[in-house]
Design a protein around this motif. Sequence first.
Motif, short mmCIF file in Angstrom:
data_model
loop_
_atom_site.label_atom_id
_atom_site.label_comp_id
_atom_site.label_asym_id
_atom_site.label_seq_id
_atom_site.Cartn_x
_atom_site.Cartn_y
_atom_site.Cartn_z
N ARG A 83 0.62 2.49 -6.68
CA ARG A 83 1.54 1.55 -6.00
C ARG A 83 2.51 1.44 -6.80
O ARG A 83 2.72 0.39 -7.75
CB ARG A 83 0.85 0.39 -5.65
N ARG B 91 -7.24 -0.31 3.35
CA ARG B 91 -8.07 -0.25 2.03
C ARG B 91 -9.09 1.03 2.26
O ARG B 91 -9.09 1.54 1.26
CB ARG B 91 -9.02 -1.43 1.94
N ASP C 110 -6.80 3.98 1.61
CA ASP C 110 -6.25 3.81 0.08
C ASP C 110 -7.71 4.34 -0.67
O ASP C 110 -7.36 5.09 -1.60
CB ASP C 110 -6.19 2.31 -0.20
N PHE D 265 0.80 -1.03 0.08
CA PHE D 265 -0.01 -0.06 -0.03
C PHE D 265 0.82 1.26 0.01
O PHE D 265 1.92 1.28 0.66
CB PHE D 265 -0.82 -0.02 1.31
#
Length: 568
Positions: A435, A425, A428, A154
Amino acid sequence: STRASFSNVHPSDNEILEEPPQSFRIVSSASQARRKSNIVKEMEKMKSKREEKRAQFSEIRNKRAQEFDSSCPNWEFARMVKEYRATIDCRPISMNDPIEEHRICVCVRKRPLNKQELAKKECDMITVANRNTILVHEPKVKVDLTKYLENQPFRFDFSFDEAASNEMVYWFTARPLVQTIFEGGKATCFAYGQTGSGKTHTMGGNFSGKTQNASKGIYAFASQDVFLLQNQPRYKAQGLEVYVTFFEIYNGKLFDLLNKKAKLRVLEDGKQQVQVVGLQEIQVGCAEDVIRMIEMGSACRTSGHTFANSSSSRSHACFQIILRRKGKLYGKFSLVDLAGNERGADTSSADRQTRMEAAEINKSLLALKECIRALGQNKPHTPFRESKLTQVLRDSFIGLDSRTCMIAMISPGMSSCEYTLNTLRYADRVKELPRNGIAGEANLMETENEELEISKEGSNCNHEQLSEDELSPHLSSFREAVTRISELEEKAIEELKEVREKMNNCNYLLDMAEQPEYDLEAFVYQAQCFIHEGSQSFLSLKDTMEELTLAMQMEEQASKHLNKRPFQ
């Protein structure tokens, strides 16, 4: 003669069905025996090879076990993580690194393993590769029971490892936002993450046992810098005054933490500006005054027992530093310690209060994500009315002078791996960065169905990962019931207040009847009016309570249906 020759060439059917001679049968059985013996030999060879391989693997396994603590239940995963880390060059962030300016800054902070995790000998499954990239080593098991890691990268604006202090986190995240409010802007800093991941530690200060040092948190660091800037010549001449407020949002309701948890109301004025009615703004003159306010408010905050923390924050705490010039709002810095989130699987046997808490937390987190994304993408519409949290912070999401920072807190333990992935997540999705770097070496994971990860965590429902547009009927029913309960609860409280006001008329009638000479006709007329109005109020309250009871039953049924669904 022709028939005779034909019969000699082609024997009769009786001759064809005759058994082969004895000598031929003996030869055939001998060849079969040789064939069988060859197959047996091959099988024995394969068996011996398998045994040799097993012995080799067992020897290798024993050697590796000697290198690690064999009492650790997941030493194999720990070895794999160690071997993977040896292949990458980890360069954690340092105070010498440059600070980049972002309108929306999303960073992640990894906490160290706590005492409980160390006692259980849990593996550290998180690697901070560099100042931007963090890796999750998700443990997996194949069908043949072979263990392996799925390394998921991430990328964020900043990544902090377990060695990073609160000062370092503040330096790169909230500190650049302080200047914004002195330029007439709005700044917001959120701490988000799983229960027990270190949000309150980061925002409020270090803990020593159950005692919190409020001078070592982002709240205090921000207030210190505010007073430093206030005393600079270019701002001192502006006559700016500093005020603080501290309130919590629990189950969609606001409570003033600096005024004995008085309940507050959120209303919109004629200019469509959100006003928190009754919220006390306390003027402060130095950082020490602010620290006292933080300590006083933190002691009142609502907490509860969850699967991960015996004293989990079950409310969103919002500490605001407000600048005013001649009484008018000039700038505002909102520092928000978000409620700890958890999956419904962990509260499947919880009571209604816990379910309502989780559903409300859930709803506000989804709304918050969408508001921050709308701010970053300059969308014309910001869905701030979706929750009380975003409604109160509306002015922080509107205008070009607004800046936001989100600090995602994660737990490194193997038992928290799934929750950590959900947190990452979510962060993100708030700000989707490409990435790169070591992402090519690791296994990428699709995140198409992440919209409902937070819903899976907090709405007390074991449901599949769906997008927000593909909600199951049971989940929709559950959410509708929860929303309906909140609406009817507010309605019932308002009607009870009306009944209480009507009861004051009863006291007036009694006082009237105590007079030596009173107007009987007036008494009877007013008593009849009282009974008529009171009966209407009671009937309305009765209907509302019946509706509330029905909504609670629907919520109970929807929750049971959700808990029956298999968790994936």
